[in-house]
Design a protein around this motif. Sequence first.
Motif, PDB file in Angstrom:
ATOM      1  N   ILE A  77       7.459   6.747   3.723  1.00 51.18           N
ATOM      2  CA  ILE A  77       6.921   5.857   4.740  1.00 51.18           C
ATOM      3  C   ILE A  77       5.415   5.763   4.536  1.00 51.18           C
ATOM      4  O   ILE A  77       4.741   6.764   4.354  1.00 51.18           O
ATOM      5  CB  ILE A  77       7.304   6.321   6.174  1.00 51.18           C
ATOM      6  CG1 ILE A  77       6.483   5.639   7.263  1.00 51.18           C
ATOM      7  CG2 ILE A  77       7.175   7.798   6.356  1.00 51.18           C
ATOM      8  CD1 ILE A  77       7.164   4.485   7.886  1.00 51.18           C
ATOM      9  N   CYS A  78       4.936   4.528   4.545  1.00 48.60           N
ATOM     10  CA  CYS A  78       3.519   4.299   4.306  1.00 48.60           C
ATOM     11  C   CYS A  78       2.719   4.584   5.565  1.00 48.60           C
ATOM     12  O   CYS A  78       3.079   4.150   6.650  1.00 48.60           O
ATOM     13  CB  CYS A  78       3.297   2.861   3.858  1.00 48.60           C
ATOM     14  SG  CYS A  78       1.561   2.550   3.563  1.00 48.60           S
ATOM     15  N   ASP A  79       1.634   5.333   5.367  1.00 54.01           N
ATOM     16  CA  ASP A  79       0.733   5.590   6.490  1.00 54.01           C
ATOM     17  C   ASP A  79      -0.690   5.152   6.124  1.00 54.01           C
ATOM     18  O   ASP A  79      -1.668   5.725   6.570  1.00 54.01           O
ATOM     19  CB  ASP A  79       0.779   7.074   6.875  1.00 54.01           C
ATOM     20  CG  ASP A  79       0.196   7.288   8.273  1.00 54.01           C
ATOM     21  OD1 ASP A  79       0.274   6.360   9.092  1.00 54.01           O
ATOM     22  OD2 ASP A  79      -0.358   8.372   8.526  1.00 54.01           O
ATOM     23  N   GLY A  80      -0.763   4.130   5.293  1.00 54.16           N
ATOM     24  CA  GLY A  80      -2.071   3.543   4.967  1.00 54.16           C
ATOM     25  C   GLY A  80      -2.572   2.748   6.163  1.00 54.16           C
ATOM     26  O   GLY A  80      -1.854   2.589   7.163  1.00 54.16           O
ATOM     27  N   THR A  81      -3.782   2.211   6.051  1.00 55.03           N
ATOM     28  CA  THR A  81      -4.410   1.565   7.210  1.00 55.03           C
ATOM     29  C   THR A  81      -3.557   0.428   7.773  1.00 55.03           C
ATOM     30  O   THR A  81      -3.275   0.379   8.978  1.00 55.03           O
ATOM     31  CB  THR A  81      -5.806   1.029   6.815  1.00 55.03           C
ATOM     32  OG1 THR A  81      -6.508   2.106   6.227  1.00 55.03           O
ATOM     33  CG2 THR A  81      -6.572   0.535   8.027  1.00 55.03           C
ATOM     34  N   ALA A  82      -3.130  -0.492   6.911  1.00 55.38           N
ATOM     35  CA  ALA A  82      -2.379  -1.660   7.412  1.00 55.38           C
ATOM     36  C   ALA A  82      -1.110  -1.220   8.133  1.00 55.38           C
ATOM     37  O   ALA A  82      -0.775  -1.731   9.212  1.00 55.38           O
ATOM     38  CB  ALA A  82      -2.037  -2.595   6.262  1.00 55.38           C
ATOM     39  N   CYS A  83      -0.408  -0.264   7.564  1.00 55.87           N
ATOM     40  CA  CYS A  83       0.845   0.198   8.177  1.00 55.87           C
ATOM     41  C   CYS A  83       0.567   1.001   9.445  1.00 55.87           C
ATOM     42  O   CYS A  83       1.284   0.878  10.432  1.00 55.87           O
ATOM     43  CB  CYS A  83       1.647   1.007   7.175  1.00 55.87           C
ATOM     44  SG  CYS A  83       2.320  -0.026   5.857  1.00 55.87           S
ATOM     45  N   HIS A  84      -0.493   1.808   9.377  1.00 56.26           N
ATOM     46  CA  HIS A  84      -0.830   2.632  10.542  1.00 56.26           C
ATOM     47  C   HIS A  84      -1.138   1.741  11.753  1.00 56.26           C
ATOM     48  O   HIS A  84      -0.635   1.976  12.849  1.00 56.26           O
ATOM     49  CB  HIS A  84      -2.023   3.529  10.212  1.00 56.26           C
ATOM     50  CG  HIS A  84      -2.241   4.603  11.217  1.00 56.26           C
ATOM     51  ND1 HIS A  84      -1.524   5.781  11.204  1.00 56.26           N
ATOM     52  CD2 HIS A  84      -3.039   4.649  12.293  1.00 56.26           C
ATOM     53  CE1 HIS A  84      -1.904   6.515  12.231  1.00 56.26           C
ATOM     54  NE2 HIS A  84      -2.819   5.849  12.916  1.00 56.26           N
ATOM     55  N   SER A 119       0.006   7.021   1.057  1.00 58.88           N
ATOM     56  CA  SER A 119      -1.183   6.393   1.644  1.00 58.88           C
ATOM     57  C   SER A 119      -1.187   4.878   1.536  1.00 58.88           C
ATOM     58  O   SER A 119      -1.790   4.213   2.350  1.00 58.88           O
ATOM     59  CB  SER A 119      -2.444   6.986   1.054  1.00 58.88           C
ATOM     60  OG  SER A 119      -2.344   6.989  -0.326  1.00 58.88           O
ATOM     61  N   CYS A 120      -0.542   4.282   0.578  1.00 57.01           N
ATOM     62  CA  CYS A 120      -0.386   2.818   0.546  1.00 57.01           C
ATOM     63  C   CYS A 120       0.662   2.486  -0.503  1.00 57.01           C
ATOM     64  O   CYS A 120       0.578   2.957  -1.632  1.00 57.01           O
ATOM     65  CB  CYS A 120      -1.688   2.106   0.216  1.00 57.01           C
ATOM     66  SG  CYS A 120      -1.494   0.299   0.174  1.00 57.01           S
ATOM     67  N   LEU A 121       1.632   1.679  -0.125  1.00 58.86           N
ATOM     68  CA  LEU A 121       2.681   1.317  -1.075  1.00 58.86           C
ATOM     69  C   LEU A 121       2.334   0.006  -1.784  1.00 58.86           C
ATOM     70  O   LEU A 121       3.118  -0.522  -2.552  1.00 58.86           O
ATOM     71  CB  LEU A 121       4.029   1.205  -0.360  1.00 58.86           C
ATOM     72  CG  LEU A 121       4.668   2.538   0.042  1.00 58.86           C
ATOM     73  CD1 LEU A 121       5.824   2.323   0.994  1.00 58.86           C
ATOM     74  CD2 LEU A 121       5.139   3.305  -1.191  1.00 58.86           C
ATOM     75  N   GLY A 122       1.171  -0.546  -1.491  1.00 61.20           N
ATOM     76  CA  GLY A 122       0.738  -1.771  -2.158  1.00 61.20           C
ATOM     77  C   GLY A 122       1.456  -3.010  -1.649  1.00 61.20           C
ATOM     78  O   GLY A 122       1.543  -4.008  -2.357  1.00 61.20           O
ATOM     79  N   ALA A 123       1.996  -2.943  -0.465  1.00 62.93           N
ATOM     80  CA  ALA A 123       2.695  -4.099   0.104  1.00 62.93           C
ATOM     81  C   ALA A 123       2.213  -4.293   1.542  1.00 62.93           C
ATOM     82  O   ALA A 123       3.013  -4.507   2.460  1.00 62.93           O
ATOM     83  CB  ALA A 123       4.204  -3.857   0.066  1.00 62.93           C
ATOM     84  N   CYS A 124       0.890  -4.231   1.717  1.00 62.49           N
ATOM     85  CA  CYS A 124       0.309  -4.214   3.065  1.00 62.49           C
ATOM     86  C   CYS A 124       0.708  -5.436   3.893  1.00 62.49           C
ATOM     87  O   CYS A 124       0.824  -5.355   5.109  1.00 62.49           O
ATOM     88  CB  CYS A 124      -1.208  -4.113   2.985  1.00 62.49           C
ATOM     89  SG  CYS A 124      -1.785  -2.806   1.903  1.00 62.49           S
ATOM     90  N   GLY A 125       0.920  -6.586   3.224  1.00 62.62           N
ATOM     91  CA  GLY A 125       1.295  -7.808   3.941  1.00 62.62           C
ATOM     92  C   GLY A 125       2.649  -7.672   4.621  1.00 62.62           C
ATOM     93  O   GLY A 125       2.989  -8.477   5.493  1.00 62.62           O
TER      94      GLY A 125
HETATM   95  S1  FES Z   1      -1.080   0.277   3.974  1.00 57.13           S
HETATM   96 FE1  FES Z   1       1.066   0.314   3.932  1.00 57.13          FE
HETATM   97  S2  FES Z   1       1.582  -0.833   2.193  1.00 57.13           S
HETATM   98 FE2  FES Z   1      -0.559  -0.771   2.185  1.00 57.13          FE
END
Ligand code: FES
Length: 163
Positions: A77-84, A119-125
């Motif tokens: 599960i992505c917990d990067g900024t966009a997903c967070h 941290s990011c799966l590269g699919a922030c959109g």
């Molecule tokens: S922050 Fe979740 S895919 Fe980039």
Amino acid sequence: MDFDYSIIDTVLKEWGYGASSIIPVLHAVQERYHYIPRAAFPYIAKQVDVGEARVYGVATFYENFSLEAKGRFIIRICDGTACHVRKSTPILEALRTELGLSVQKRTSDDLNFTVETVSCLGACGLAPVLMVNDEVHASMTEEKVHALIGELKTEVATEVVHA
Ligand code: FES
């Protein structure tokens, strides 16, 4: 589960019995087990004629190799900024609750599920995003988590019946 040494033998036959085959062998083992079991190290070391510490060193150097047992389904599960921002945290909590996992316990005892954060799966959109093995699941919600885990458990149960 007994370790299947034939995986190693097959790769060595193709790549040769030298130190340069260590990485392809480790890849093949990880593909089969989702991690590198201890039993692989002495065998690989002996076959390619290097010290066990060297094989272990290669396995620990590369981030993609894991020495920790992982489940058949690895849920990242992505917990990067966009997903967070789009509320990945309740989704992570829902996953852990459904599977009886926690921050410390990432893999279920039956070795069917591992839950990790990335941290990011590269699919922030498509946030919030998670992956089950290589498959991306976009715009996740807690309800979708419930349905997804139900489907994966059915898949496991069906395989057991047909095994
Ligand atoms: S922050 Fe979740 S895919 Fe980039």
